[in-house]
Structure formats: C-alpha cells, structure tokens
Design a protein around this motif. Sequence first.
Motif, PDB file in Angstrom:
ATOM      1  N   ARG A 166      39.130  -5.233  81.363  1.00 51.13           N
ATOM      2  CA  ARG A 166      39.567  -4.391  82.473  1.00 51.13           C
ATOM      3  C   ARG A 166      40.123  -5.233  83.620  1.00 51.13           C
ATOM      4  O   ARG A 166      41.062  -4.838  84.297  1.00 51.13           O
ATOM      5  N   HIS A 204      41.211  -1.216  77.025  1.00 47.52           N
ATOM      6  CA  HIS A 204      41.291  -1.141  78.485  1.00 47.52           C
ATOM      7  C   HIS A 204      42.165  -2.255  79.062  1.00 47.52           C
ATOM      8  O   HIS A 204      42.689  -2.121  80.159  1.00 47.52           O
ATOM      9  N   SER A 262      44.777  -1.479  81.762  1.00 42.62           N
ATOM     10  CA  SER A 262      44.711  -2.205  83.029  1.00 42.62           C
ATOM     11  C   SER A 262      46.077  -2.799  83.389  1.00 42.62           C
ATOM     12  O   SER A 262      46.503  -2.725  84.549  1.00 42.62           O
ATOM     13  N   PHE A 314      47.829  -1.656  86.830  1.00 40.64           N
ATOM     14  CA  PHE A 314      48.025  -2.614  87.914  1.00 40.64           C
ATOM     15  C   PHE A 314      49.475  -3.072  88.044  1.00 40.64           C
ATOM     16  O   PHE A 314      49.826  -3.690  89.042  1.00 40.64           O
ATOM     17  N   GLN A 362      41.631  -4.825  93.624  1.00 43.89           N
ATOM     18  CA  GLN A 362      42.006  -4.582  92.222  1.00 43.89           C
ATOM     19  C   GLN A 362      40.839  -4.907  91.290  1.00 43.89           C
ATOM     20  O   GLN A 362      40.577  -4.190  90.327  1.00 43.89           O
ATOM     21  N   ALA A 422      39.136  -2.272  88.849  1.00 44.70           N
ATOM     22  CA  ALA A 422      39.215  -2.505  87.402  1.00 44.70           C
ATOM     23  C   ALA A 422      37.992  -1.949  86.680  1.00 44.70           C
ATOM     24  O   ALA A 422      38.108  -1.417  85.575  1.00 44.70           O
ATOM     25  N   ILE A 463      38.183   1.677  85.304  1.00 47.32           N
ATOM     26  CA  ILE A 463      39.124   2.104  84.266  1.00 47.32           C
ATOM     27  C   ILE A 463      38.376   2.618  83.040  1.00 47.32           C
ATOM     28  O   ILE A 463      37.652   1.886  82.383  1.00 47.32           O
ATOM     29  N   PHE A 471      41.824   6.656  83.680  1.00 51.37           N
ATOM     30  CA  PHE A 471      43.143   6.039  83.570  1.00 51.37           C
ATOM     31  C   PHE A 471      44.211   7.084  83.243  1.00 51.37           C
ATOM     32  O   PHE A 471      45.283   7.108  83.852  1.00 51.37           O
TER      33      PHE A 471
END
Lengths: 99, 242
Positions: A18, B93, B97, B101, B112, B116, B119, B124
């Motif tokens: 992530r 993910h 991500s 982003f 960020q 994160a 997510i 998302f």
Amino acid sequence: MTLTLIIIAMALVTYLPRVLPVFIMDHLQFPGWVNKWLKAIPYAALGALIVPGIFTVEPGAPVVGVIGGLVAAVIAYFRGHIMIVIIAAIAAAFIIQRF
Amino acid sequence: MREEHLEEMHSTTYSEDYWHGLKLAVPVILGYLPIAISFGVLAVQTGLSFFHALLMSMTVYAGASQFMALNMLAIGTVGLEIILATFILNVRHFVMSISLFSNLQHIPKRWQAILAQGITDESFALASLKQKELGTHPSAAIYLGIFSGAFGMWVIGTGIGALIGNVVPDALSDSMGIALYALFIGLLVPAIRAYRKIGLIAAGSAGLCWIFSLYLSEGWAIVLATVFGSLIGVWMLEEDKE
C-alpha cells in the motif's frame, strides 16, 4: 509463532504494497494508455475477487454463493441500498442452506 | 474577478473537506458494518479472542485476507503460510496505490503514507469512482474522511461481531461469508449500469481469475487476473471517461 506475531506480520506485508508507491513514483509520468489501465483496475479487481471466490462461500455447495450473489446483483441493479444488498444476500444464503 | 472566484472555490477548510469525505464514504461505511460483524462473529467462532479479532481489523485491515486467515487458522495452517498468502492476496493494493497516488502527488509524503493504510478494494473503488467530484487537487483531508470512516466502521463492526459471536447460531454464521461478495457486487453493478463497458472489464478479469485459479493459488490468481484483466480497459475506456 503466537497469533499476535502472525497478525503483526500480516499487517506489515499488507501495509508494504500500500505504501511503497508513495515513495517510488515521485517523478513518474504515465502515457495515456497506462492511465486507462490504472482506471480499469478497480473494476478488474472486483471481478477477480468475486469469481471464483463466490463459489466457495459454502464449501461443497457453490449454489449458495451463486444465488446469494444473484440476489445481491439484482437488488444492486435496481438501486437498492448497499446495506440492503448485503443483508438480503446473507438472508438468501441462510434460506438456501435450510433446504 | 475570475481569480477571486477560483480562490473562493478552494477556500474550504480541512474540517469541511473531512466531513465531505466522510459523507462520500457512507455507502462503504454502511456496507462494511454487516461484513465487519460477520468477520467478528466468525473470528470468535474460529477460536480467536476478542483482542486478536480487533487487533487484526485494526492493523491488517483487509477484508478478503482476514476472512482467508480465519479459514486457514480453522484448518490448522501454520503462521508463515498465512503471512505469505496475505502478502500475495494484497499485492493488488500496490497497483491500486499507484493508481490513487498518481493523482495525489500534491499531498505531502507523510500524509500519503498515512492514507496508504486506508486503501482497500472498496474504499479505493469509491475514491476512484468519485474522482470527478473531488476535483483536480483534492486535499488530504477529504481522503482522510473517506478512509477513516470506512476504517472506523470496520473496527467497530468487528468489535460488535466479536462480542455477539458466541450467541450467533451456526446456521446464521455459515451464511455470513457471503457478505464480502455482496459488497463487491454492490459496488460493481451500479458502475456497470452507468457505463456498460466496465462490465466487460470485470467479466474478463473474472474469467481470467477462474482460469488462473485452476493452476495457481487464490492469491496469485487474483493478482494476475487484476493486472491482465484491467488491460481490457486500455481498449475499452475512452480517454475522457472515468
């Protein structure tokens, strides 16, 4: 390995994918086709998560997942609230298992 | 005059943005409740303590892999396999991500890094579906609203489920595994209704995932099907479309 350690390790390997893009994509500029690719990912991910997983909701009885999923899809199509969708699917799976 | 007008449009405060995000997240927040309760119930019935159920929802925070971990613990799998399977299942993910982003480079890195953790497939999907509404330079606060709302409900629901887990009859808890899939369907179907080609992307990757799953583990099948299935979008989606 204790359960606490397993959970913490699970958390680490979940957070890593992530957060990694935050630090590696500083000056990345994607061409148009890559942007379209990225936009399609949530729908592709949802499709891949639903099939074939839904067939194994009730091990050995794929019909439970299929009918529960169809109930969810029909209610979602007619703009039913997401909570109704979920509760109706649980109810459908519950009823099918009674037979 | 025109510049003044633009200034005004961007003068929302962080707390207004946060509430806006929270409101946007309502479908996922409400959708998470029955699923989180399902997870809590099944966790306790699998033999996890209240503490461990809550710890998993707070730190791992990934529905599909949490349910999978319960399955593996139930059949007596050792820790390392669970961790590896969790990693493989959640590699997707990484791609999400990147997608998220790539639009949020104006937000400071430390924010960020916090965002994160929020997510998930659902949050998302929601954040990407609402991209037009969020504008070109949405603040971190609006995403914090979306993600913290979903996260909060996930943890609260897990707690409720873990508390009532021992009094829920087996016949009902057996049916609760469908909750996660119902949420996925509930997010996907309205998107297909709005733009039918999305259905081809989802159906394509579902088919790929089914084929891959015949030869690979579930986690790898999902990862590969997502990466290759979404390539269909390169041909299907128009440039200006979401």
